[in-house]
Structures are given as C-alpha cells and as structure tokens.
Design an enzyme around this catalytic site. Structure first.
Site, PDB file in Angstrom:
ATOM      1  N   HIS A 156      -0.768  23.700   6.811  1.00  0.00           N
ATOM      2  CA  HIS A 156      -0.124  25.072   6.396  1.00  0.00           C
ATOM      3  C   HIS A 156       1.177  25.234   6.312  1.00  0.00           C
ATOM      4  CE1 HIS A 156      -4.597  26.487   6.928  1.00  0.00           C
ATOM      5  NE2 HIS A 156      -4.240  25.944   8.115  1.00  0.00           N
ATOM      6  N   SER A 277      25.441  16.649  -9.728  1.00  0.00           N
ATOM      7  CA  SER A 277      25.442  17.787 -10.683  1.00  0.00           C
ATOM      8  C   SER A 277      26.490  17.822 -11.747  1.00  0.00           C
ATOM      9  CB  SER A 277      25.124  19.065  -9.910  1.00  0.00           C
ATOM     10  OG  SER A 277      25.826  20.142 -10.577  1.00  0.00           O
ATOM     11  N   LYS A 283      27.054  18.535  -5.003  1.00  0.00           N
ATOM     12  CA  LYS A 283      25.351  18.252  -5.065  1.00  0.00           C
ATOM     13  C   LYS A 283      25.201  16.782  -4.938  1.00  0.00           C
ATOM     14  CE  LYS A 283      22.412  20.631  -5.458  1.00  0.00           C
ATOM     15  NZ  LYS A 283      21.620  21.753  -6.098  1.00  0.00           N
ATOM     16  N   GLU A 290      11.889  13.419  -7.055  1.00  0.00           N
ATOM     17  CA  GLU A 290      11.218  14.524  -8.056  1.00  0.00           C
ATOM     18  C   GLU A 290      10.654  13.871  -9.251  1.00  0.00           C
ATOM     19  OE1 GLU A 290      14.629  17.196  -8.597  1.00  0.00           O
ATOM     20  OE2 GLU A 290      14.338  18.004  -6.375  1.00  0.00           O
TER      21      GLU A 290
END
Ligand code: ARG
Length: 461
Positions: A156, A277, A283, A290
């Site tokens: 969980h 970025s 970044k 992803e």
C-alpha cells in the site's frame, strides 16, 4: 497501370479509394518474408510438376533480384502496387516476363499475407526473446551486487518489512522470465504454415503443403484452409504477450520514478537517461522512466485495436483483416525499443544506500518479525500480533523505535516479554532470518539468482 486483378473491371479505382485500400505503405516491411514464401511456393510447384524446373529457376532468380533491389533501394513501391504481394508479383512479371505470371498458381493473397506475417513474427519473437534474455542477465548481475543491501519493502506504499535490493531485482526477473516463456508458448501455436490454403477452400492443384511448410521452417501446415486465412489469434497472442511485458516495464519504470524523486532519492538516475527543463535550470527529469511507463498504453491500444477489428467478423477473409498489421508492427517496435532502453537504464543505475539506510528505522519494519519470534517462543501468533501492536502504540507515545523499548516498557505491555526474550531485532537480523524458500534473506536471494542463472544459461544455450 491496371491492377493484377482488374480483368472484370470496366473502370479504374477512384484515386482516393486506391490510397485508402493500399497496405503497401506498411506491409513492405515483410518483403523478405514474402519472397521467401514465393521461393518455397515455386519450388513446390516445380516438384509437383505444376510448373517446370526451368520456369521455377527463372522465377526464383527474378525474385532474388527483386529482393536485392528492394534492399539497395533500386526497387521501390507506390500506391499503385496496392500491397507487397502484388508489388513483388508485378515487378517479377516486369523482370522475367510471361513466366512470372505462373507464380500465383495455387495460392491467394489471403494465405500469402498470413505466411508473411507468421514468418515475420517468428523472426521478431526470436529477437524479442534474446533482448529480454540480455535484460535478464543485467538484472541477475545487479541482484548479485545488491543482494545484501537493505531497503524498505512496501505494501500500500507504506513501510511494511525490510528486504534487500537484490530481492526486488529478482522479483522483476521472474516477471520477465514469464514474458520469455509466454513468447515461447506463442511461438509453438504460431508455428504452422497457411501457405496453400488459397482464398479459403484449398485448391484443385496437386500441391504439397507439407513441403512448403518444411522449407519455410514451420513444424506443419495449418489444418483447415478457411481457418488459415481468417485466424489472427497468433497476432492477438503476441500482442497480449507484448502488453503484459510492457505492463511489467511500466511497473518498474514507475518505481524508478519514485525511487529517483527528491522525497526518496533511493537512486540517482544517470544523466544520460534524463532530460532538463526549458525553464527550470535546476531540473533533471526522469523522462525515460516516464516514457517507458507511458509506452505501455500504446501497446495496450495495439492489442485492443486488433481484438476489436476481429470481433464479429464472419468466415473467411474480410478486408477488415488488413488492419491487423500496423498494430503488430507498432507493438514490435515499441516493445523492442523499450526493453533495450530499460536494460541500459538498469545497467546505469546505482542505489544510494546511504539515503535508504535512515529510512530503515522508520515505520516499524521489524514488527512482523517480532511477532513471529514471540510465536516461536510459544505465544499464539494472533496474540503476539496484538502485543506488538500495543508495543507500536507505546513507541508512538514515546517517539522511539521497537528496539528502543526498555524492559519496563515491554513488561507494561505484556509480562511475558523482555529485551532478552526478543533477542536481536535489528533490521539486518530480521532480513537474515527470512530465509524461507523464496524469501528475502541474502543466501536465499543467492539461491534465486543461481536458479535464475541456470535457467538463463540453458535458454541462451
Ligand atoms: N493486403 C491484404 C491484407 O493485408 C492482402 C490480402 C488481400 N486479399 C484480398 N482478398 N483483398 O490483408
């Protein structure tokens, strides 16, 4: 140029229809398989006396010339060719003249396109298996390297029990092993040759389908002509295999994303797998992980598309079936690239054990081990569970860990327990003790690695 099938037509096709109808834009990917199929077919026609040996030789030489021409870019196709089967046949007729018109005896594009697709997928599945095997080998090496490295096991997304990093790697090893085995199972059912099924009902010619099946490397010809030209199960099975495997990749990619987050910092993804970025100079984003996670959706789409195309289609061939190929090609390309990138990313990822270490003392990871220990000392497990639950309550009151409770604290929870009775309840001791078959203890993880290596070595041969 009139189509090879234009005999009964008074008018040429509408130009929009021509574009819409054509599959040459994508099915030329299977040109090698198409030529292999034709070469086997004409050899069989010659052996059966349907064409002469000389005719077969001329046709075969012509086909090989076209194969070379396609490879070096001198033979090109356009929408007038309709599909790869007609494209190659019309080039053959241009190349060798009248005799080329005999090639299409005792076959149809309906069986031909299926021979091509099966040969193509058999080859691609072979390559997929070896890509996955390469990844498995990387996973084994990493598992070995991190078999003693402690980390947090979650359920969980909450701290659950201590485990090792190597143990996590071996969990994914099993998933990709099943992916390989699924492909092998798919191959067995796919390995039947539809050539000679013709349009739907077989042929009046005395063909030898066993011969062509054997020459093309299939274990046997398909049994029923009508099924042969309308079966796309093998593609759907392949797409399911791809979808399941991409699901595995997406799950691990997701773990990479959160392991790499500033909140966790369990790993630092290599610069070469990240992007920056355009506005935020600081970044370093885990874009590859992803993207891998996202690519899964695309392959699910490929599977759903073909399932939907096939739903409710009557026997035998229907033009709907031309929609079978693009999704398969897309899944092949997406899956192959994803596995290759993912394997490279794994290889280039190191764990920041110094960042994981402080997390091991959060969330009472050793609670279950303590309850199990009490149970082995004679306290029924359900009761031990309750005692440890109350110990946790005590810790929360005091703001400490289970191993920091004093004898006094323990006695106040239950008179039967003491520090001496609990023994070593450090996270490391807990992991070492979880040595049941399939458990997380380092020597058990080593056994899993050894078994995995033995299997992989046998596979790779
Ligand atoms: N291009 C077609 C396909 O991919 C080949 C079979 C065409 N057969 C037909 N009867 N129109 O399905």
């Amino acid at each position: 140029m009139a189509a090879l099938w234009s005999g009964r037509f008074k008018k040429d096709m509408d130009s929009m229809v021509k574009e819409f109808n054509a599959s040459i834009g994508f099915d030329q990917r299977m040109y090698n398989e198409d030529i292999d199929g034709s070469v086997a077919h004409v050899a069989m026609l010659a052996k059966q006396g349907i064409v002469t040996e000389e005719e077969a030789r001329v046709i075969t030489d012509g086909l090989e010339k076209i194969r070379k021409g396609i490879a070096d870019g001198t033979v090109v196709f356009d929408v007038e060719d309709e599909d790869i089967h007609m494209g190659i046949e019309s080039r053959l007729i241009e190349e060798v003249g009248e005799v080329g018109k005999k090639l299409h005896t005792a076959r149809s594009r309906n069986d031909q396109c299926q021979v091509d697709a099966r040969l193509y997928l058999k080859k691609e599945i072979g390559e997929m298996i070896s890509e996955l095997e390469t990844m498995e080998s990387t996973i084994l090496d990493k598992a070995e390297k991190y078999k003693d490295a402690l980390t947090v096991g979650f359920t969980h997304m909450q701290h659950a029990q201590p485990i090792t990093v190597g143990f996590v790697f071996m969990a994914y090893f099993q998933m990709f092993r099943r992916d390989i085995e699924r492909l092998q199972d798919t191959l067995v059912r796919m390995d039947l040759c539809p050539l000679g099924a013709c349009a739907l009902a077989g042929t009046t010619f005395d063909t030898d389908r066993h011969m062509t099946a054997e020459q093309l490397g299939f274990r046997a010809p398909t049994e029923n002509a009508m099924d042969s030209v309308s079966d796309r199960d093998y593609m759907i099975e392949f797409l399911s295999d791809a979808a399941i495997s991409m699901m595995h990749i997406s799950r691990w990619a997701e773990e990479f994303v959160w392991w790499n987050s500033s909140e966790f910092s369990y790993i630092a993804l290599d610069d070469s797998f990240c992007t920056g970025s355009s506005i935020m100079p600081q970044k370093k984003n885990p874009d590859m992980a992803e993207l891998l996670r996202g690519k899964c959706g695309r392959v699910y789409g490929d599977l759903m598309q073909l399932l939907t195309v096939m739903k409710g289609t009557p026997l035998a061939y229907n033009k709907d079936f031309q929609e079978d190929k693009e999704g398969v090609f897309d899944a092949v390309d997406t899956w192959k690239a994803s596995v290759a990138i993912f394997a490279k990313m794994l290889e280039n990822t190191e764990f920041r054990l110094d960042k994981i270490e402080p997390r091991l003392s959060e969330g009472f990871l050793n609670a279950t081990d303590i309850a199990e220990h009490m149970a082995s000392e004679g306290i029924p497990f359900r009761e031990a569970h309750n005692i440890v639950g109350r110990m946790v309550q005590k810790c929360e009151e005091k703001g400490c860990q289970l191993e920091e409770l004093t004898d006094e604290d323990l006695a106040s929870v239950d008179p039967r327990i003491s520090k001496a009775m609990l023994g070593d309840i450090s996270v490391k001791a807990c992991v070492d003790a979880r040595d049941s078959f399939g458990g997380t203890a380092p020597h058990e993880v080593q056994r899993q690695i050894d078994a995995g290596r033995a299997w992989l070595e046998k596979e790779v041969g």
